[in-house]
Design a protein around this motif. Sequence first.
Motif, PDB file in Angstrom:
ATOM      1  N   TYR A 216      33.921 -38.217 -46.134  1.00 11.10           N
ATOM      2  CA  TYR A 216      34.143 -37.646 -44.683  1.00 11.10           C
ATOM      3  C   TYR A 216      34.864 -38.675 -43.821  1.00 11.10           C
ATOM      4  CZ  TYR A 216      32.930 -35.632 -40.298  1.00 11.10           C
ATOM      5  OH  TYR A 216      33.083 -34.896 -38.879  1.00 11.10           O
ATOM      6  N   GLU A 217      34.479 -39.934 -44.034  1.00  9.38           N
ATOM      7  CA  GLU A 217      35.279 -40.936 -43.303  1.00  9.38           C
ATOM      8  C   GLU A 217      36.833 -41.106 -43.773  1.00  9.38           C
ATOM      9  OE1 GLU A 217      35.581 -45.707 -43.541  1.00  9.38           O
ATOM     10  OE2 GLU A 217      33.837 -44.968 -44.077  1.00  9.38           O
ATOM     11  N   ALA A 218      36.784 -40.954 -44.929  1.00 12.60           N
ATOM     12  CA  ALA A 218      38.318 -41.066 -45.482  1.00 12.60           C
ATOM     13  C   ALA A 218      39.189 -39.763 -44.919  1.00 12.60           C
ATOM     14  CB  ALA A 218      38.416 -41.068 -47.212  1.00 12.60           C
ATOM     15  N   ARG A 219      38.623 -38.518 -44.981  1.00  9.95           N
ATOM     16  CA  ARG A 219      39.217 -37.256 -45.017  1.00  9.95           C
ATOM     17  C   ARG A 219      39.669 -37.388 -43.424  1.00  9.95           C
ATOM     18  NH1 ARG A 219      38.849 -32.754 -48.627  1.00  9.95           N
ATOM     19  NH2 ARG A 219      38.089 -33.965 -50.390  1.00  9.95           N
ATOM     20  N   ALA A 220      38.711 -37.606 -42.402  1.00 13.65           N
ATOM     21  CA  ALA A 220      38.764 -37.777 -41.090  1.00 13.65           C
ATOM     22  C   ALA A 220      39.956 -38.655 -40.608  1.00 13.65           C
ATOM     23  CB  ALA A 220      37.411 -38.420 -40.208  1.00 13.65           C
ATOM     24  N   TYR A 221      40.137 -39.758 -41.407  1.00 11.26           N
ATOM     25  CA  TYR A 221      41.212 -40.787 -40.992  1.00 11.26           C
ATOM     26  C   TYR A 221      42.674 -39.972 -41.398  1.00 11.26           C
ATOM     27  CZ  TYR A 221      43.611 -45.183 -40.635  1.00 11.26           C
ATOM     28  OH  TYR A 221      44.736 -46.150 -40.465  1.00 11.26           O
ATOM     29  N   LEU A 222      42.494 -39.620 -42.648  1.00 12.92           N
ATOM     30  CA  LEU A 222      43.767 -38.981 -43.256  1.00 12.92           C
ATOM     31  C   LEU A 222      44.204 -37.885 -42.496  1.00 12.92           C
ATOM     32  CD1 LEU A 222      45.605 -38.737 -45.602  1.00 12.92           C
ATOM     33  CD2 LEU A 222      44.013 -37.226 -46.757  1.00 12.92           C
ATOM     34  N   PHE A 223      43.171 -36.892 -42.158  1.00  9.40           N
ATOM     35  CA  PHE A 223      43.515 -35.634 -41.527  1.00  9.40           C
ATOM     36  C   PHE A 223      43.960 -35.877 -39.957  1.00  9.40           C
ATOM     37  CE2 PHE A 223      40.729 -32.747 -44.320  1.00  9.40           C
ATOM     38  CZ  PHE A 223      41.764 -32.658 -45.010  1.00  9.40           C
ATOM     39  N   GLY A 224      43.406 -36.976 -39.467  1.00 13.55           N
ATOM     40  CA  GLY A 224      43.916 -37.333 -38.087  1.00 13.55           C
ATOM     41  C   GLY A 224      45.338 -37.725 -37.993  1.00 13.55           C
ATOM     42  N   ASP A 225      45.852 -38.388 -39.094  1.00 18.19           N
ATOM     43  CA  ASP A 225      47.345 -38.720 -39.106  1.00 18.19           C
ATOM     44  C   ASP A 225      48.081 -37.497 -39.190  1.00 18.19           C
ATOM     45  OD1 ASP A 225      49.243 -40.758 -38.846  1.00 18.19           O
ATOM     46  OD2 ASP A 225      49.334 -41.020 -40.917  1.00 18.19           O
ATOM     47  N   LEU A 226      47.548 -36.835 -39.957  1.00 16.51           N
ATOM     48  CA  LEU A 226      48.457 -35.515 -40.475  1.00 16.51           C
ATOM     49  C   LEU A 226      48.429 -34.663 -39.394  1.00 16.51           C
ATOM     50  CD1 LEU A 226      47.371 -34.866 -44.111  1.00 16.51           C
ATOM     51  CD2 LEU A 226      49.426 -35.685 -43.501  1.00 16.51           C
ATOM     52  N   TRP A 227      47.287 -34.292 -38.613  1.00 17.22           N
ATOM     53  CA  TRP A 227      47.348 -33.444 -37.442  1.00 17.22           C
ATOM     54  C   TRP A 227      48.363 -34.090 -36.185  1.00 17.22           C
ATOM     55  CZ3 TRP A 227      46.967 -28.983 -35.830  1.00 17.22           C
ATOM     56  CH2 TRP A 227      46.448 -28.496 -34.597  1.00 17.22           C
ATOM     57  N   SER A 228      48.074 -35.494 -36.100  1.00 16.07           N
ATOM     58  CA  SER A 228      48.856 -35.940 -35.046  1.00 16.07           C
ATOM     59  C   SER A 228      50.355 -35.666 -35.409  1.00 16.07           C
ATOM     60  CB  SER A 228      48.750 -37.241 -35.145  1.00 16.07           C
ATOM     61  OG  SER A 228      49.465 -38.079 -34.047  1.00 16.07           O
ATOM     62  N   ALA A 229      50.833 -35.700 -36.670  1.00 12.42           N
ATOM     63  CA  ALA A 229      52.157 -35.551 -37.131  1.00 12.42           C
ATOM     64  C   ALA A 229      52.494 -34.075 -36.892  1.00 12.42           C
ATOM     65  CB  ALA A 229      52.415 -35.889 -38.625  1.00 12.42           C
ATOM     66  N   TYR A 230      51.565 -33.359 -37.274  1.00 12.56           N
ATOM     67  CA  TYR A 230      51.910 -31.716 -36.875  1.00 12.56           C
ATOM     68  C   TYR A 230      51.978 -31.255 -35.434  1.00 12.56           C
ATOM     69  CZ  TYR A 230      50.894 -26.505 -37.424  1.00 12.56           C
ATOM     70  OH  TYR A 230      51.110 -25.324 -37.190  1.00 12.56           O
ATOM     71  N   THR A 231      51.097 -31.954 -34.581  1.00 10.66           N
ATOM     72  CA  THR A 231      50.988 -31.397 -33.328  1.00 10.66           C
ATOM     73  C   THR A 231      52.244 -32.077 -32.446  1.00 10.66           C
ATOM     74  OG1 THR A 231      49.898 -33.290 -32.754  1.00 10.66           O
ATOM     75  CG2 THR A 231      48.851 -30.960 -33.168  1.00 10.66           C
ATOM     76  N   ARG A 232      52.628 -33.327 -32.669  1.00  7.20           N
ATOM     77  CA  ARG A 232      53.678 -33.985 -32.100  1.00  7.20           C
ATOM     78  C   ARG A 232      54.819 -33.049 -32.528  1.00  7.20           C
ATOM     79  NH1 ARG A 232      52.384 -38.574 -33.971  1.00  7.20           N
ATOM     80  NH2 ARG A 232      53.820 -38.489 -35.618  1.00  7.20           N
ATOM     81  N   GLU A 233      55.106 -33.026 -33.542  1.00  3.63           N
ATOM     82  CA  GLU A 233      56.352 -32.330 -34.233  1.00  3.63           C
ATOM     83  C   GLU A 233      56.516 -30.998 -33.583  1.00  3.63           C
ATOM     84  OE1 GLU A 233      60.091 -31.481 -35.645  1.00  3.63           O
ATOM     85  OE2 GLU A 233      58.853 -33.369 -35.774  1.00  3.63           O
ATOM     86  N   ALA A 234      55.736 -30.314 -33.703  1.00  4.38           N
ATOM     87  CA  ALA A 234      55.783 -28.726 -33.491  1.00  4.38           C
ATOM     88  C   ALA A 234      55.535 -28.661 -31.807  1.00  4.38           C
ATOM     89  CB  ALA A 234      54.420 -27.958 -34.168  1.00  4.38           C
TER      90      ALA A 234
END
Length: 614
Positions: A216-234
């Motif tokens: 859970y900890e690893a996924r939260a950190y990984l998805f946080g970065d991916l979601w940040s890249a997605y929202t920032r770009e879109a």
Amino acid sequence: MGFVAKAWSGLGAVQRGIVRIIGLILMIVVVFWLVGSLFSSDTVRVGQSGALSLQLDGRIVEERTIVSPGGALQAALFGGGAGEEVLLDDLVEGLRLAARDDSVSTLVLHLSDFTGGMPSSLHTLAAEMRAFREAGKTIIAHADMYGDASWFVAAHADEVYLHPQGVAIVEGYSSFRTYFRGLLDRLGVTVNIFRVGEFKSAIEPYERADMSEADYEARAYLFGDLWSAYTREAEAARGLRAGTLQRVADNADTLVLEAGGNISRIALNEGLVDQLIGRTAFNALLDERFGTVEDGGRPDTTDFFEWFNANREAPRTGRRDTIAVINAVGTILDGEADGGTVGGDIHARLIRQARLDPNVKAIVLRIDSGGGGVFASELIREELAQAREDGLTVIASMGGVAASGGYWIATPAHEIWAHPTTITGSIGIFGLFPTFEGALEQVGVTSDGYASTRLGGAISLERGIDEFAATILQANINAGYEQFLSVVGTARGMSRDEVDAVAQGRVWTGSQALERGLVDRLGTFDEAVLRAAELAGLEEGRYQLKVFSEERSQLDAILALLGMEPSGSAGLLGDGVLARLLGDVAREAQAVDLMNDPTGRYAICLECPALAVR
């Protein structure tokens, strides 16, 4: 008996007749295709409207999947399969060609059947769409419904249209897995697991009924970065205020009530789309803007892929200096495997062919793999290391995912390149051995016998794995992990403990991996190729790219020509809830079935494919 013999002989004659008829039909089709090729024009010009129509069906991939008969059977039963696939290279090349072509003014994107791709592929496509618009051209996007992937692409268009009955709310990243521990206990199946790495969660579904805290900890950190890249770009592409997508997703219940239950209205109110319009009205809009073809049946637009395939640049020839490109796409398997998988023997052979070619001055290994068997990964790594030892420049370019064994094979490179949203890391090893002594005992089946040594029969499907053998297996896994740490440490100039601190099976994005010294640079495949040329001392425009790949058989080529490669389908069970549930179970089982490492050790990120945006 005479009657049976005659019947059997008659059946054989019928069978031979059917085979001959099929063969004759196949020959006729091939002849017609060849004649058509000889007398048809290869030129496809853009119509007066200047509009290209891109029907983006299926998912974006780095290499097309060749489905095995077993995979085709699973798709027929449970649905799924390879499905429609679009090559990322074709989209990139096509958009660049269209941006340079003065006769092209507009790109019309149809996204209703687009099923997504890895984050890095979507960001790469977005960059090319930006460049197309910066060339003074227009992009129009339409879909009946938008998923996260299709809306991300549409966000980079000038005009975004949605069907009034459709949906365009971005859900964000999530990952849920099917856990089998309870079922295995009921069936009496013992899953013997040997692993190293706190975050190596690939085998959790077989030992737990829920997600571990570490996972859970690893996924939260990984998805946080991916979601940040997605929202920032879109959000930037769409001109939305930062945080809009998060707010809409978290308050969807309130927003839908305010919109009177009309979900599509939310997308319009929040600026995710420009207009709600049905298919008929959208086609009328295209007719009005671009006119219609002579028969009046459709808008005067030119198919993107037909135009691109007829006008794409021919490979450069006549230049001796060569950069070899080798694609490593899919699960890494022992032996001969290709087309959606990475074969240890095949890919080691391709690297050897490249390094022994006197014209090859550099090798770019393009990786889109979550790993697989340790033995096959090492075969590929050895050949790549030898290429570097022989004086060739070696660059590893990471695509959507280059994790576990996919990272292992990248280590010999002079430089490792990744996209900011590449999924990488997952440095860890595990072994998984299911045994059925408990299940057999429930039905009264037992096993007994004699062995001349303690090792003989210590590992058995019927009797399980005793402590003596378990000690050996765990030691072997530990040694494999230490080897992985050593391979990475030697390549990256890091100590064993420094590697271990970022290993333990944990998955990182490309940006996070750069911060931790696991990759050298962030950039695209093209930038990695330019860097390979620079390090090899090759002058711009005076070298050629050559893809080294295993040649397909004539039968495979004919089937591909006829469009007969297996693809996705709804399956015998349709595409309902039960079919999707069974499909998830089947995919988990297939992932285990692909494990063919002769040493029983795996460096694989089984959860990585779930990180694709859909």
